[in-house]
Design an enzyme around this catalytic site. Structure first.
Site, PDB file in Angstrom:
ATOM      1  N   PHE A 161    -120.150 -46.545  -3.911  1.00 54.61           N
ATOM      2  CA  PHE A 161    -119.141 -45.841  -3.129  1.00 54.61           C
ATOM      3  C   PHE A 161    -119.721 -44.577  -2.513  1.00 54.61           C
ATOM      4  CE2 PHE A 161    -116.996 -47.836  -6.745  1.00 54.61           C
ATOM      5  CZ  PHE A 161    -115.898 -48.475  -6.178  1.00 54.61           C
ATOM      6  N   ASP A 162    -119.335 -44.295  -1.282  1.00 49.61           N
ATOM      7  CA  ASP A 162    -119.508 -42.967  -0.733  1.00 49.61           C
ATOM      8  C   ASP A 162    -118.483 -42.050  -1.412  1.00 49.61           C
ATOM      9  OD1 ASP A 162    -120.254 -40.839   0.967  1.00 49.61           O
ATOM     10  OD2 ASP A 162    -118.742 -41.418   2.444  1.00 49.61           O
ATOM     11  N   GLY A 163    -118.677 -40.736  -1.250  1.00 47.25           N
ATOM     12  CA  GLY A 163    -117.759 -39.795  -1.868  1.00 47.25           C
ATOM     13  C   GLY A 163    -116.633 -39.365  -0.955  1.00 47.25           C
TER      14      GLY A 163
END
Length: 296
Positions: A161-163
Site C-alpha cells: 500500500f501507498d500511504g
C-alpha cells in the site's frame, strides 16, 4: 433465515479485473454491446485467461479452505448476464469458488456495494471506482496491462500500500502539492505524534490484520511511500495508534517505486498517483486509488 456475509472480508471485483477480457473489450469499444455479447456467447466453453487481480483473488479464497468462510468474492460487473455465464465458467475452470455475481449490462454497478457489505472493489472502470470511493468503499482502478503476480510465494498473500490518500487521508499531500517539499516535511515533523486521519484503505488493512491472527494464514504487507525522514515518523506512529503493523516499510523519498515492488513481489499494489501506478505496473499487479488531490 437468509444467508449473510457478516464477519467476512467481502471483495467485489469486475470481470475485467479478474479475467483478461481485453480482446473482447476491444470488440465492445469498436462495435457495440451486441457484438460483444455474441462473441462472449461463442466463447462460453473457452476459459478466459487470468487477469491482473487473479492471484489476489485466488489467494484470498484459499483462506476459506478447511474452515468457516473468512473471505467472500463477488463478481460485480458491467457485463451482461450472458457474458456472466463465461465468467462463472472460467472461475470454475480455475477452481475459484465464486458463487455470487451481479451483472448490469452497461449500468454502473457501484450501488450494489452497500447491500453486499463490500470492503473492497476492484474494477477497470475509473468512473465506477470514483463512485465507490465517494460512497465510502475502498476501491481501485486496476491496470489491465500490468504485470501478473510472481509465482514465488504460492502460500503467502502479499499486498503493498501507498500511504497518503490510500491508508491515510491526503491531508499531508495537500500541503505538499500546495506549498512544496520543505513545507510538507515541516508540517509532518511538528505533527509526528498526531495520528493521520484514516484513508479509504484503512478498513482493508484492518481486515488483513484480523486475518493474520488466524492460524495457518500467511499474509505479508508493505507500506511503500514517497515519504522520507523526518516525515516517516508520523506514518509509523499512525499505524502504532491504530494497533496495526506492516511487515515491511519503504520510505523512498521520491524514488520510483516499481523496482522496489519488483523485489517485494506483491499480489497487488495500491497507490493514488498515476505515475507511481505506472511505475509499479511494469513489474507487479497494480491499481490506482482515484481519490485525493494527487489523483485529480
Amino acid at each position: 433465515m437468509p444467508a449473510t456475509l457478516s464477519g467476512q472480508l467481502v471483495v467485489a471485483i469486475s470481470s475485467r479485473a479478474l479475467f483478461d477480457f481485453e480482446a473482447e473489450n476491444g470488440v465492445f469499444e469498436a462495435e457495440d454491446d451486441h457484438a460483444y455479447m455474441a462473441l462472449q456467447q461463442r466463447l462460453l466453453d473457452e476459459p478466459a485467461r487470468p487477469g491482473v487481480a487473479f492471484s489476489l483473488v485466488q489467494k484470498l479464497l484459499g483462506f476459506n479452505a478447511g474452515g468457516p468462510p473468512l473471505v467472500e468474492v463477488v463478481v460485480l460487473s458491467r457485463n451482461d448476464p450472458i457474458s456472466g455465464l463465461r465468467v462463472f465458467r472460467s472461475a470454475r475452470h480455475y477452481g475459484l469458488p465464486i458463487e455470487r455475481g451481479v451483472f448490469t449490462r452497461g449500468a454502473s454497478p457501484w450501488r450494489y456495494l452497500k447491500p453486499l457489505s463490500a470492503q473492497l472493489f476492484l474494477s477497470a472502470n475509473e468512473a465506477d471506482v470514483r463512485q465507490a470511493l465517494a460512497a465510502g468503499v475502498a476501491a481501485a482502478r486496476v491496470m489491465p496491462h500490468a504485470a501478473r503476480a510472481s509465482c514465488e510465494h504460492p502460500d503467502e498473500l502479499r499486498i503493498a500500500f501507498d500511504g497518503d490518500a490510500v491508508l491515510f487521508s491526503d491531508e499531508a499531500e495537500q500541503v505538499f502539492q500546495r506549498d512544496g517539499l520543505a513545507a510538507f516535511q515541516a508540517h509532518e515533523s511538528t505533527r509526528a505524534h498526531q495520528p493521520l486521519p484514516a484513508g479509504p484503505f484503512k478498513p482493508v488493512l484492518q481486515a488483513l490484520h484480523r486475518l493474520q491472527q488466524s492460524p495457518g494464514l500467511r499474509i505479508r504487507t508493505a507500506l511503500v511511500t514517497a515519504r522520507s525522514a523526518p516525515a516517516h515518523e508520523r506514518a509509523i506512529r499512525t499505524l502504532m495508534d491504530w494497533q496495526i503493523g506492516v511487515d515491511e516499510a519503504m520510505f523512498l523519498g521520491g524514488l520510483a517505486k516499481g523496482e522496489f515492488l519488483r523485489e517485494f513481489e506483491p499480489d497487488f499494489f495500491f497507490d493514488d498517483q498515476a505515475g507511481h501506478v505506472e511505475s509499479a505496473a511494469a513489474h507487479v499487479p497494480a491499481g490506482q486509488v482515484a481519490m485525493g488531490i494527487a489523483a485529480l
